[in-house]
Every structure is written in structure tokens, then in C-alpha cells.
Design a protein around this motif. Structure first.
Motif, PDB file in Angstrom:
ATOM      1  N   SER A 202      -3.708  -6.905 -10.452  1.00 19.77           N
ATOM      2  CA  SER A 202      -4.848  -7.729 -10.030  1.00 19.77           C
ATOM      3  C   SER A 202      -6.179  -6.995 -10.141  1.00 19.77           C
TER       4      SER A 202
ATOM      5  N   VAL B  43      -8.080   1.397  -0.439  1.00 20.91           N
ATOM      6  CA  VAL B  43      -7.702   1.170   0.955  1.00 20.91           C
ATOM      7  C   VAL B  43      -8.374   2.216   1.837  1.00 20.91           C
TER       8      VAL B  43
ATOM      9  N   HIS C  55     -10.960  -4.568  -5.411  1.00 24.98           N
ATOM     10  CA  HIS C  55     -10.557  -5.060  -4.091  1.00 24.98           C
ATOM     11  C   HIS C  55     -10.583  -3.871  -3.128  1.00 24.98           C
TER      12      HIS C  55
ATOM     13  N   TYR D  12     -10.118  -2.713   0.782  1.00 24.82           N
ATOM     14  CA  TYR D  12      -9.532  -3.170   2.036  1.00 24.82           C
ATOM     15  C   TYR D  12      -9.793  -2.173   3.152  1.00 24.82           C
TER      16      TYR D  12
ATOM     17  N   GLU E  44     -11.139  -7.564   3.841  1.00 28.81           N
ATOM     18  CA  GLU E  44     -11.408  -7.280   2.439  1.00 28.81           C
ATOM     19  C   GLU E  44     -12.901  -7.340   2.162  1.00 28.81           C
TER      20      GLU E  44
ATOM     21  N   PHE F  99       0.829  -1.203   0.000  1.00 28.78           N
ATOM     22  CA  PHE F  99       0.000   0.000   0.000  1.00 28.78           C
ATOM     23  C   PHE F  99       0.865   1.256   0.000  1.00 28.78           C
TER      24      PHE F  99
ATOM     25  N   SER G 191      -7.551  -1.441  -6.561  1.00 29.32           N
ATOM     26  CA  SER G 191      -7.472  -1.576  -5.105  1.00 29.32           C
ATOM     27  C   SER G 191      -7.831  -0.263  -4.439  1.00 29.32           C
TER      28      SER G 191
END
Length: 198
Positions: free
Chosen positions: A87, A92, A128, A130, A141, A51, A90
């Protein structure tokens, strides 16, 4: 009795003192300690390295304002960190607390996923999200899917309809129509919270 804030935008910082909370000194000292420990964890814990690296890239969105359209109410906020990776996408959300292990049922994380699908124009299954708890080094997640995002959209609309139904009580400052939720993270954002200390 009735209560309305004595100014248009009551201060957010040092609100414990503004609201005359009798435990203001203790609360501020505890919060300062949590913040220092969380910053240390963020800077030194190896599990956050991905991250930290992603957040330093030029294309990363850090503390970025987000907004969703096509709702009967304003849906806006800030995302702590969002970035594209091999992937997928993302996101966060940093938390100072220990964690509740409920990354799968968070409306907040669902809104982030809904925003990401629109902003990055991508399928839900590559998103994704998080929830990172800096005090315990735990990461939950949120699993996104088309069905989950449809549920998030429906929940926002339902909540907006509920708020519209009780709007008249708020405008008339009828405090008795609203019960205390007893959740500090929510109470601290309420402009009427001072009435709970009076």
C-alpha cells in the motif's frame, strides 16, 4: 535568577533524580508500570500484528536515524519503524500514552512524512504515518499530501526563525525571557529544567 547546567550534557536517564524532583520515586514507579503494560500490549495485541511482522523483515528500518537537509537549522531524529508495503510506505511512531486523537496535526508525524518522501523518493499520497498508543490500543493516522508537507516545511523554517530571534537571551542565560511550557514531554528534554524545581 540565572541558571546554566553544571555540566555539558546533563544525564537523560533518571533525570527526575538529577533535577531533584520531589516526586521522583512516584514518577519512576508510574513510568515503569506504563512501560511494562505497553510492552505486553505490543507483544500480545492482534491489531499490532502487521507492524510486528513488517518490523521483523530485513528491509525494515527500526530505530533508524533520520535527517532532513535544506533547512536553516538541524532537523534530525529517529523513526521507530519504517517499511515498504504493497500500500506504500508505512511509518510507525510508538507512544506509551492513551492518545489524543490528533494524528492529523502532529508536526512530528509531518516531519516523518517529509523524510519518507525524500528517503524513499515517493509521492506523499502513498505515505502512511501511524501514531500507535500502546496504553489504549488506539492508532491515529497522519494523512500526507503535497500541501501538508509544504506546510510542515514552512513551519520548521518559521520555528527556526523564532529560535534565532531569541538566541541572544539563551546565550546570556536570561531565564526571564522564557516561560514555562508546562508540558512534561517537552520540559523533560530541556537542559534548564532544574531551575523549575529550585
Amino acid at each position: 535568577g540565572k541558571f546554566t547546567p553544571n555540566q555539558a550534557y546533563p544525564p537523560v536517564l533518571l533525570q527526575e533524580y538529577y533535577c531533584k524532583n520531589p516526586k521522583a520515586e512516584d514518577l519512576c514507579a508510574a513510568e515503569e508500570n506504563r512501560l511494562v503494560n505497553a510492552l505486553h500490549s505490543f507483544a500480545t495485541n492482534d491489531s499490532y500484528n502487521r507492524f510486528r511482522v513488517a518490523g521483523s523483515l530485513p528491509a525494515a528500518l527500526v530505530e533508524s536515524k533520520i535527517k532532513l537537509g535544506a533547512f536553516p537549522c538541524k532537523v534530525a531524529g529517529k523513526v521507530d519503524l519504517a517499511y515498504k508495503a504493497n500500500s506504500g510506505i508505512s511509518i510507525v511512531d510508538w507512544k506509551l500514552g492513551l492518545g489524543d486523537g490528533k494524528g492529523d496535526d502532529s508536526l512530528q508525524l509531518g516531519v516523518y512524512a517529509l523524510w519518507a518522501a525524500e528517503h524513499f523518493k515517493c509521492a506523499p499520497d502513498i505515505i502512511h504515518v501511524y501514531k500507535v498508543h500502546l496504553s489504549s490500543n488506539n492508532t491515529d493516522e497522519f494523512i500526507a499530501s503535497a500541501q501538508i508537507l509544504a506546510s510542515v516545511r514552512a513551519r520548521i523554517i518559521q520555528d527556526a526563525e523564532r529560535m534565532a530571534a531569541i538566541e541572544k537571551y539563551g546565550k546570556e542565560a536570561i531565564v526571564e525571557a522564557f516561560t514555562r511550557c508546562e508540558k512534561p514531554s517537552i520540559c523533560n528534554l530541556c537542559v534548564f529544567r532544574r531551575v523549575c524545581y529550585d
